[in-house]
Design a protein around this motif. Structure first.
Motif, PDB file in Angstrom:
ATOM      1  N   ALA A  28       0.833  -1.259  -0.076  1.00 55.98           N
ATOM      2  CA  ALA A  28       0.069   0.043   0.068  1.00 55.98           C
ATOM      3  C   ALA A  28       0.813   1.252  -0.070  1.00 55.98           C
ATOM      4  N   GLU A 143      -6.754   3.790   7.269  1.00 52.16           N
ATOM      5  CA  GLU A 143      -6.900   3.501   5.791  1.00 52.16           C
ATOM      6  C   GLU A 143      -6.572   2.270   5.399  1.00 52.16           C
ATOM      7  N   ASP A 146      -8.393  -0.737   7.020  1.00 53.99           N
ATOM      8  CA  ASP A 146      -9.737  -0.849   6.542  1.00 53.99           C
ATOM      9  C   ASP A 146      -9.543  -1.604   5.015  1.00 53.99           C
ATOM     10  N   SER A 147      -8.532  -1.152   4.312  1.00 57.68           N
ATOM     11  CA  SER A 147      -8.275  -1.742   2.956  1.00 57.68           C
ATOM     12  C   SER A 147      -7.817  -3.322   2.952  1.00 57.68           C
ATOM     13  N   ASP A 151      -9.411  -6.331   1.551  1.00 59.10           N
ATOM     14  CA  ASP A 151      -9.030  -7.224   0.551  1.00 59.10           C
ATOM     15  C   ASP A 151      -8.971  -8.755   1.130  1.00 59.10           C
TER      16      ASP A 151
END
Length: 193
Positions: A28, A143, A146-147, A151
């Motif tokens: 990320a 962030e 949460d991602s 996923d």
């Protein structure tokens, strides 16, 4: 990305979750996929010793990060080989994290995933000493977390669907091997169809 995990804590940990969280956070943050990362889980006494030695603070803590100096822009002047960069080391204290999770009414797994992502951000130079830095770092941490969960949820759904499809295909004879022939099952259609 190569991630090495060692558990010297005496506490059973969700190793796959920790590695997945670290890998997700590194990706990320667009870190070079050739980078190396080490995660070490230690007991409270070891963490307390490290906390005093490196931060001059008493008692254990949940996570500490030790970035490598090779990530300085331009690299190290004395470096001869430009092989994979060593991102650094994250040290987690599962025993401390378990207690902290209970107090915050979070799961142990969630706490370790969050702390791993927190540790990766520290390795990449993020800090929370000042209020503005804290807002930036924790906002980014949330962030990514949460991602990460979105996923994992998507991958779990995909796996469940793949498993259902495989069972269905097997039940109707589209997969598997023919008894004694070693050939895969047929669809019942000829080439002329």
């Amino acid at each position: 990305m190569s991630i090495e995990l060692a558990n010297e804590s005496g506490v059973e940990i969700p190793a796959e979750l920790i590695i997945d969280a670290a890998r997700f956070a590194v990706n990320a943050m667009d870190v070079n996929p050739g980078a190396l990362l080490s995660v070490l889980c230690v007991d409270e006494d070891t963490m307390a010793d490290m906390h005093v030695q490196w931060m001059d603070l008493p008692g254990p803590t949940d996570v500490m990060s030790f970035p490598m100096d090779e990530l300085v822009p331009g690299g190290r002047p004395d470096a001869t080989d430009l092989g994979p960069a060593i991102l650094g080391d994250i040290v987690l204290c599962p025993e401390f994290a378990r207690r902290q999770a209970r107090e915050a009414r979070r799961s142990f797994d969630h706490e370790l995933a969050m702390l791993t992502i927190h540790g990766v951000l520290h390795l990449l130079g993020y800090d929370h000493a000042e209020p503005e830095e804290e807002r930036e770092m924790f906002g980014l941490q949330n962030e990514i977390l949460d991602s990460f969960y979105a996923d994992r949820h998507r991958r779990a759904q995909d796996q469940r669907q793949t498993d259902r499809d495989s069972r269905l295909l097997s039940n109707i004879g589209f997969t598997g091997t023919e008894e004694g022939s070693g050939e895969t099952g047929t669809t019942g259609r000829s080439e002329e169809d």
